[in-house]
Enzyme design. Structure first.
Site, PDB file in Angstrom:
ATOM      1  N   LYS A  59     -39.428  -5.366 -53.346  1.00 35.56           N
ATOM      2  CA  LYS A  59     -40.104  -6.424 -54.110  1.00 35.56           C
ATOM      3  C   LYS A  59     -41.612  -6.358 -53.861  1.00 35.56           C
ATOM      4  O   LYS A  59     -42.411  -6.452 -54.781  1.00 35.56           O
ATOM      5  CB  LYS A  59     -39.541  -7.797 -53.702  1.00 35.56           C
ATOM      6  N   GLN A 103     -34.940 -14.940 -49.222  1.00 36.18           N
ATOM      7  CA  GLN A 103     -34.031 -13.791 -49.235  1.00 36.18           C
ATOM      8  C   GLN A 103     -32.686 -14.189 -48.603  1.00 36.18           C
ATOM      9  O   GLN A 103     -32.648 -14.715 -47.489  1.00 36.18           O
ATOM     10  CB  GLN A 103     -34.668 -12.616 -48.469  1.00 36.18           C
ATOM     11  N   ASP A 126     -35.937 -17.357 -58.681  1.00 34.08           N
ATOM     12  CA  ASP A 126     -34.557 -16.857 -58.609  1.00 34.08           C
ATOM     13  C   ASP A 126     -33.630 -17.664 -59.528  1.00 34.08           C
ATOM     14  O   ASP A 126     -32.505 -17.247 -59.798  1.00 34.08           O
ATOM     15  CB  ASP A 126     -34.029 -16.964 -57.159  1.00 34.08           C
TER      16      ASP A 126
END
Ligand code: NAP
Length: 291
Positions: A59, A103, A126
């Site tokens: 990322k 994460q 997300d």
């Protein structure tokens, strides 16, 4: 859709597609820069899980390549809930941060739901916050979860007709299974969701014009479980003898399907590209360029 008489499925290539997504993002990033805005993604990484570290690095790399700012906050795996929530509150309040991502997985002592729900829905790139889940379910999505968004883009890239098709999703996680089912339904597919308690799984998968598999069990879907001429999307990422493989047995399934996504080189690359897209979108929204 491809010709069912083909002997071997065509690849839905995540490498090529994700590149076209990120190429298209570059001009949006330049436009934002002209208006003094640099999209910024903050990633909170708790603990030292090797797979998570790899995902976070990829990322970071893509942010850098596209001219996005990124901040990776590495936290010890014994961090208290309060300290993690305080980090998230700081990022929620920071006007220069447009996307916040925690994460997963988190260490056992932290309640995943409580942590994810503390992210501002306006920065929830997300798409896991209940406000965004609700918007998706009600047909007015704001942030669409990255993996399902990437899958839809892959299906569209091959001109796959979705309306009226029978779609079977294997797996019902909040991250993949449920949101991809919502997205397919929103495009007027007839959707069946299967899971660990589904009886006679193959009876469902064999009926699928579009089969999406997100389970986490290496090669569990074999060619005899796939409808001839169908489109097979393999979300699974498994490591077997040090090598990556999906939830679909590529060799046998690709002899039956008309289109198939490979692992690696498929859905995973699109997931990261969509994260970049959501972050840029968030920056555009905060700058008033889109609503
Ligand atoms: P998850 O939260 O563990 O969910 C797995 C789902 O599979 C559950 O709904 C479970 O059913 C179902 N399942 C388990 N065994 C089954 C069986 N024998 N038959 C049918 N269904 C079964 O996993 P996830 O987060 O959705 O991830 C799934 C896979 O995709 C993993 O390999 C993950 O690494 C990968 N993944 C890849 C990406 C990417 O970008 N490529 C992104 C996310 C995830 P129950 O609900 O009944 O337990």
């Amino acid at each position: 859709m491809g010709d069912a008489s083909e002997l071997s499925a065509a690849l839905i290539d995540g490498k090529i597609l994700s590149r076209s997504v990120t190429d298209a993002l570059s001009s949006r990033v330049r436009f934002l820069a002209e208006h003094g805005v640099c999209p910024k993604l903050a990633v909170l990484l708790v603990g030292d899980d090797p797979a998570s570290q790899t995902y976070v690095r990829s990322k970071e790399r893509l942010c850098k390549k596209l001219g996005l700012a990124s901040e990776v906050i590495r936290l010890s795996d014994d961090i208290s809930k309060g300290a993690l929530l305080a980090e998230i509150a700081r990022l929620n309040a920071d006007p220069l941060t447009h996307g916040i991502l925690v994460q997963l997985p988190l260490p056992k002592h932290l309640d995943e739901r409580e942590i994810l729900f503390s992210i501002s829905p306006d920065k929830d790139v997300d798409g896991f916050h209940p406000a965004n889940v609700g918007l998706l379910a009600s047909g007015a999505p704001r942030f669409v979860p990255c993996t399902p968004k990437g899958i839809m883009s892959m299906l569209d890239s091959i001109g796959c007709e979705i309306e009226g098709k029978r779609c079977v999703v294997v797996g019902r996680s909040n991250i993949v299974g449920k949101p991809i089912a919502q997205l397919l339904l929103a495009r007027s597919a007839t959707v069946t969701i299967c899971h660990s308690r589904t009886r006679s799984l193959a009876d469902f998968t064999r009926e699928a014009d579009i089969l999406v598999v997100a389970v986490g069990r290496p090669r569990m879907i074999t060619g005899d479980m796939v409808k001839p001429g169908s489109v097979v999307v393999d979300v699974g990422v498994n490591r077997v003898d040090g090598k990556l493989c999906g939830d679909v047995d590529f060799e046998s399934a690709s002899r039956v399907a008309s289109w198939i996504t490979p692992v690696p080189g498929g859905v995973g690359l699109m997931t990261v590209a969509m994260l970049m897209e959501n972050t840029v979108e968030s920056a555009e929204r905060s700058a008033g360029i889109i609503i």
